[in-house]
Design a protein around this motif. Structure first.
Motif, short mmCIF file in Angstrom:
data_model
loop_
_atom_site.label_atom_id
_atom_site.label_comp_id
_atom_site.label_asym_id
_atom_site.label_seq_id
_atom_site.Cartn_x
_atom_site.Cartn_y
_atom_site.Cartn_z
N THR A 148 0.81 -1.22 0.00
CA THR A 148 0.00 0.00 0.00
C THR A 148 0.84 1.26 0.00
OG1 THR A 148 -0.17 -0.01 2.42
CG2 THR A 148 -1.93 -1.11 1.18
N SER A 153 2.19 0.01 -4.27
CA SER A 153 0.91 0.16 -4.96
C SER A 153 1.11 0.35 -6.46
CB SER A 153 0.12 1.34 -4.38
OG SER A 153 0.83 2.56 -4.49
N GLN A 157 0.24 -2.66 -9.83
CA GLN A 157 -0.51 -2.34 -11.03
C GLN A 157 0.34 -2.44 -12.29
OE1 GLN A 157 -3.53 1.02 -10.25
NE2 GLN A 157 -1.95 1.35 -8.70
N LYS A 175 -5.39 -2.82 4.83
CA LYS A 175 -4.37 -2.62 3.81
C LYS A 175 -4.33 -3.79 2.84
CE LYS A 175 -1.32 0.67 6.08
NZ LYS A 175 0.07 1.01 6.43
N VAL A 178 -6.90 -3.16 0.31
CA VAL A 178 -6.44 -2.18 -0.68
C VAL A 178 -5.57 -2.86 -1.72
CG1 VAL A 178 -5.01 -0.13 -1.04
CG2 VAL A 178 -6.60 -0.21 0.88
N CYS A 179 -4.68 -3.74 -1.28
CA CYS A 179 -3.80 -4.46 -2.21
C CYS A 179 -4.62 -5.28 -3.22
CB CYS A 179 -2.86 -5.39 -1.45
SG CYS A 179 -1.63 -4.54 -0.43
N ASP A 181 -7.66 -4.72 -4.12
CA ASP A 181 -8.38 -3.78 -4.98
C ASP A 181 -7.46 -3.25 -6.08
OD1 ASP A 181 -10.78 -2.16 -5.59
OD2 ASP A 181 -9.49 -0.48 -5.00
N LEU A 182 -6.18 -3.14 -5.79
CA LEU A 182 -5.21 -2.68 -6.78
C LEU A 182 -4.86 -3.76 -7.79
CD1 LEU A 182 -2.79 -0.71 -4.42
CD2 LEU A 182 -4.29 0.28 -6.17
N ALA A 293 -2.98 4.90 -5.44
CA ALA A 293 -3.66 4.20 -4.34
C ALA A 293 -4.23 5.18 -3.34
CB ALA A 293 -2.67 3.27 -3.64
N VAL A 316 -1.45 5.34 3.27
CA VAL A 316 -1.73 4.57 2.07
C VAL A 316 -1.45 5.46 0.88
CG1 VAL A 316 -3.51 3.40 0.71
CG2 VAL A 316 -3.45 3.09 3.19
N GLY A 317 -0.65 4.98 -0.07
CA GLY A 317 -0.34 5.79 -1.25
C GLY A 317 0.78 6.78 -0.98
#
Length: 323
Positions: A148, A153, A157, A175, A178-179, A181-182, A293, A316-317
């Motif tokens: 993240t 991030s 991708q 987190k 989030v990973c 989702d990426l 992210a 995050v990001g």
């Protein structure tokens, strides 16, 4: 001009904003009027005294900025005053103006807000240059630690855009979500036995490439996670600088361990990397194949809070300083 000054080695409290001389571009350089600067973990290391800039480079923190061209040095024909730009730096970004070799400057990705663009070039250049260095091939399996963070991030991708299977580590359920989702196919809590879980998820094979920000702490576990012919690239030392390496484990895998630093590469290499990012990565950002992210913005005067936030583990990001 106003710039962040580091009064000593130490915590965020050693940073303050002060008046310093405005630099002038030399031959082949441009002067950028900074709109925003990306905050990176390398900046935290430099603040503590562990990551000094290359000889002759500004002691001011900051490895990436966005802004507009304010002036051009002799011999520069590719930039004009007023052009929007992002720049990869060896230092000096936490300031109202920064001088940078013209080859390390490129236009921001189409459709991206100029302030957000400040947090793109360092991670993009780091990921692309190291994936090239490791010889990542389309369809291979990549493990990236810290999924993240800015580098993590982005790497998830970028590798997914190349058809790779991606595994990553993070430290909380939120987190890990989030990973996924990426685009991460395998998301592992680093508090657990992530090596065993990774082996199970890859049917015992392991991974082809590891992009590692931890260094010594993960050296043994990383080597144990490599597939035959695997490549480990160390780009950070958050877990220490000295580790023990089982050479037999490396030998039986025909594996490779390497370490790189973007900051200390020659100007010509950095220019090549920036050009590659503009050609191959910016289109992926513009069409949202790769998306940030998230980001957290702080004013330049709140630089201490920006460093505290990045160090807290809650980020995050990217963290952005708005100048």
């Amino acid at each position: 001009m106003r710039a962040v000054v580091r009064t000593a080695d130490g915590g965020p409290d050693v940073l303050r904003v002060d008046e310093v001389d405005t630099p002038s571009p030399g031959d082949g350089d441009v002067l950028v009027r900074v709109a925003a600067a990306g905050v990176n973990r390398a900046d935290l290391l430099q603040r503590r005294g562990h990551y000094p800039p290359p000889k002759g480079v500004s002691e001011t923190l900051g490895l990436e900025v966005s802004g507009h061209i304010e002036a051009v040095g002799a011999g520069v024909t590719t930039w004009s005053v007023g052009d929007p730009a992002v720049a990869l730096l060896a230092g000096g970004g936490y300031a109202e103006y920064v001088v940078v070799p013209a080859g390390q400057v490129t236009s921001p990705p189409e459709g991206v807000d100029l302030l957000s663009a400040a947090g793109l070039i360092e991670v993009a250049a780091t990921v692309v240059s190291n994936m090239d260095h490791a010889g990542l091939r389309d369809g291979e399996t990549l493990l990236v630690h810290g999924g993240t963070g800015g580098v993590g991030s982005f790497a998830i991708q970028y590798a997914k855009a190349r058809g790779c299977t991606v595994a990553t580590t993070a430290g909380s359920d939120a987190k890990l979500a989030v990973c996924r989702d990426l685009g991460a196919d395998i998301a592992l809590d680093y508090h657990g036995d992530w090596v065993a879980e990774l082996k199970e998820a890859t049917d015992g094979r392991g991974v082809d490439v590891i992009l590692d920000i931890m260094g010594a702490k993960y050296l043994g576990p990383n080597v144990a996670s490599l597939a035959r012919g695997g490549r480990l690239v160390v780009i950070g030392l958050q877990g220490g600088v000295k580790g023990e390496l089982n050479l037999n484990a490396l030998l039986t895998r025909n594996a490779t361990v390497t370490a790189t630093s973007l900051r200390f590469r020659p100007t010509e290499q950095k220019a090549e990397i920036v050009a590659r990012v503009a050609e191959s990565v910016w289109p992926l950002i513009s069409d949202q194949t790769i998306r940030p992210a998230g980001e957290t913005r702080f004013a330049l005067d709140d630089v201490r809070a920006a460093h505290e936030h990045l160090e807290s583990g809650d980020n995050v990001g990217k963290v952005i300083l708005v100048v």
